[in-house]
Write a protein that holds these residues in place. Structure first.
Motif, PDB file in Angstrom:
ATOM      1  N   ASN A 119      81.557  51.723  35.979  1.00  0.00           N
ATOM      2  CA  ASN A 119      80.898  52.108  37.228  1.00  0.00           C
ATOM      3  C   ASN A 119      81.040  51.045  38.321  1.00  0.00           C
ATOM      4  O   ASN A 119      81.532  51.317  39.406  1.00  0.00           O
ATOM      5  CB  ASN A 119      79.423  52.407  36.938  1.00  0.00           C
ATOM      6  CG  ASN A 119      78.713  52.950  38.151  1.00  0.00           C
ATOM      7  OD1 ASN A 119      79.281  53.739  38.908  1.00  0.00           O
ATOM      8  ND2 ASN A 119      77.496  52.520  38.348  1.00  0.00           N
ATOM      9  N   CYS A 120      80.641  49.813  37.998  1.00  0.00           N
ATOM     10  CA  CYS A 120      80.648  48.786  39.049  1.00  0.00           C
ATOM     11  C   CYS A 120      81.749  47.745  38.843  1.00  0.00           C
ATOM     12  O   CYS A 120      81.888  46.825  39.654  1.00  0.00           O
ATOM     13  CB  CYS A 120      79.298  48.100  39.139  1.00  0.00           C
ATOM     14  SG  CYS A 120      78.913  47.091  37.709  1.00  0.00           S
ATOM     15  N   CYS A 150      82.524  47.327  32.950  1.00  0.00           N
ATOM     16  CA  CYS A 150      81.686  48.444  33.367  1.00  0.00           C
ATOM     17  C   CYS A 150      82.536  49.419  34.174  1.00  0.00           C
ATOM     18  O   CYS A 150      83.133  49.032  35.173  1.00  0.00           O
ATOM     19  CB  CYS A 150      80.509  47.951  34.202  1.00  0.00           C
ATOM     20  SG  CYS A 150      79.549  49.301  34.888  1.00  0.00           S
ATOM     21  N   CYS A 183      74.318  47.684  36.677  1.00  0.00           N
ATOM     22  CA  CYS A 183      73.988  49.055  37.056  1.00  0.00           C
ATOM     23  C   CYS A 183      73.486  49.896  35.890  1.00  0.00           C
ATOM     24  O   CYS A 183      73.250  51.089  36.058  1.00  0.00           O
ATOM     25  CB  CYS A 183      75.196  49.723  37.709  1.00  0.00           C
ATOM     26  SG  CYS A 183      76.579  49.876  36.580  1.00  0.00           S
ATOM     27  N   CYS A 217      75.408  47.992  31.105  1.00  0.00           N
ATOM     28  CA  CYS A 217      75.816  47.023  32.117  1.00  0.00           C
ATOM     29  C   CYS A 217      74.578  46.341  32.678  1.00  0.00           C
ATOM     30  O   CYS A 217      73.580  46.984  32.961  1.00  0.00           O
ATOM     31  CB  CYS A 217      76.562  47.755  33.234  1.00  0.00           C
ATOM     32  SG  CYS A 217      76.863  46.720  34.665  1.00  0.00           S
TER      33      CYS A 217
HETATM   34 ZN    ZN Z   1      77.943  48.278  36.003  1.00  0.00          ZN
END
Ligand code: ZN
Length: 372
Positions: free
Chosen positions: A308-309, A306, A293, A290
């Motif tokens: 995560n984010c 992504c 992040c 990504c």
């Molecule tokens: Zn990310």
């Protein structure tokens, strides 16, 4: 030209036979037999060329004792910069003492050669070409911005530090290559001669077409005056050669258009127009992480997500952003990359040039959508 080739080969022969490595001694060996009827400069040039070939040969022979001695097969001639003269779109080249040939240039060539501040070097002649080397004094400009370029199978995707995305489509090259490949595959072994001719014909056409597309793209990029970052492709073509466990089709696809050639062109033109080179970054993971992040991403239909984010953008744009971010680590007054890498806090990870990570990401996603 033929005589020149003969002399070069003669110097090589002498050099190997008598084990001479110094340029001066090679020249002294040769000079008595050729000094009549030859411009001294040509003898020097022949020695110069042969000396370079011999040097390379000595290097190879260390690795491979059975290597064949070098030999020049094609006629050519190197003309030293101080013996040719250029005037009104023409070049005058001395052949023998007080004898000359005069060649004229077309308008494009003379336009290039008439630029101010050029320093001319040697000229090389073959039966149908003449190349004159020159250097130009260029004042190093300050980059007007920064661009990261991701080169993938279908295109070169560029993103600059304001978030603007530009895409150079290369699919035409790939399509035509595939078409030619198909045509050629219809021939059987018995048509070897025809096949060879066709291959040459298509090869030339293909090269011209590819070159013109790549020249256009590289010129556009260089003229923006921005500092360009690209992946260090070092040996990418080696990676996708026969016997590496990949299928023919896969290999063909990856070698589909010459990314290496485009890099060389961009680098050359950036130097010519802006006075600075391209910077190369480590390609590892640029397309799998990504760009906000650095988490591993999921890919679906050319888009990435992504976990995560929550970033959701075009995968090529994501890769280009990663390349840009890596490249910015070269820039002294930009946010330092190492700090970006270590921190896991999104706010800090986003390089300052991208202002606000999420906002920027949305903007890019919109841009991408608009494009489609
Ligand atoms: Zn990310």
């Amino acid at each position: 030209m033929k005589e020149f080739r003969v002399i070069v080969n003669e110097v090589i022969r002498i050099g190997i036979e008598k084990k001479i490595t110094s340029k001066l001694r090679l020249r002294n060996e040769l000079y008595p037999s050729f000094k009549n009827g030859f411009h001294t400069s040509y003898i020097n040039m022949a020695v110069f060329k042969a000396h370079a070939l011999l040097k390379a040969y000595r290097k190879t022979i260390k690795k491979n004792p059975n290597a064949k001695p070098p030999r020049v097969w094609k006629d050519f001639l190197i003309v030293d910069s101080y013996i040719y003269k250029m005037f009104d779109n023409r070049i005058r080249i001395p052949t023998r003492p007080r004898e000359f040939v005069i060649l004229s240039f077309n308008s494009y060539t003379s336009k290039i050669l008439s630029q101010p501040n050029l320093k001319f070097g040697n000229a090389t002649l073959t039966h149908n070409t003449i190349s004159i080397s020159f250097s130009k004094e260029i004042r190093k400009k300050e980059p007007s911005g920064y661009v990261g370029i991701d080169m993938n199978l279908e295109n070169a995707t560029c993103i600059d530090n304001t978030g603007k995305v530009t895409i150079f489509d290369m699919s035409r090259i790939v399509l035509i290559k595939m078409k030619y490949r198909k045509i050629l595959s219809h021939f059987t072994r018995n048509d070897a001669r025809v096949q060879k001719q066709l291959k040459q014909k298509y090869g030339r056409k293909l090269k011209n077409m590819e070159d013109s597309i790549l020249h256009k793209a590289s010129k556009t990029l260089a003229l923006t005056g921005k500092q360009i970052f690209m992946e260090d492709l070092g040996g990418i073509n080696k990676l996708y050669r026969k016997g590496n466990g990949q299928g023919t089709w896969y290999r063909f696809r990856l070698n589909s258009w010459s990314r290496f050639k485009l890099q060389k062109m961009i680098d050359c033109k950036s130097n010519l127009h802006n006075g600075f080179s391209v910077n190369y970054v480590n390609p590892k993971g640029t397309s799998s992480k990504c760009s906000i992040c650095e988490e591993k991403i999921l890919e679906e239909n050319r888009m990435i997500r992504c976990p995560n984010c929550g970033l959701h953008i075009d995968r090529d744009v994501n890769a280009a952003r990663n390349i840009l971010a890596r490249g910015m680590r070269f820039v002294p007054d930009a946010v330092q990359g190492e700090a970006m890498k270590q921190s896991k806090d999104v706010e800090q990870i986003v390089p300052s040039l991208l202002v606000d990570g999420t906002l920027q990401a949305n903007r890019i996603a919109t841009l991408v959508r608009e494009r489609q």
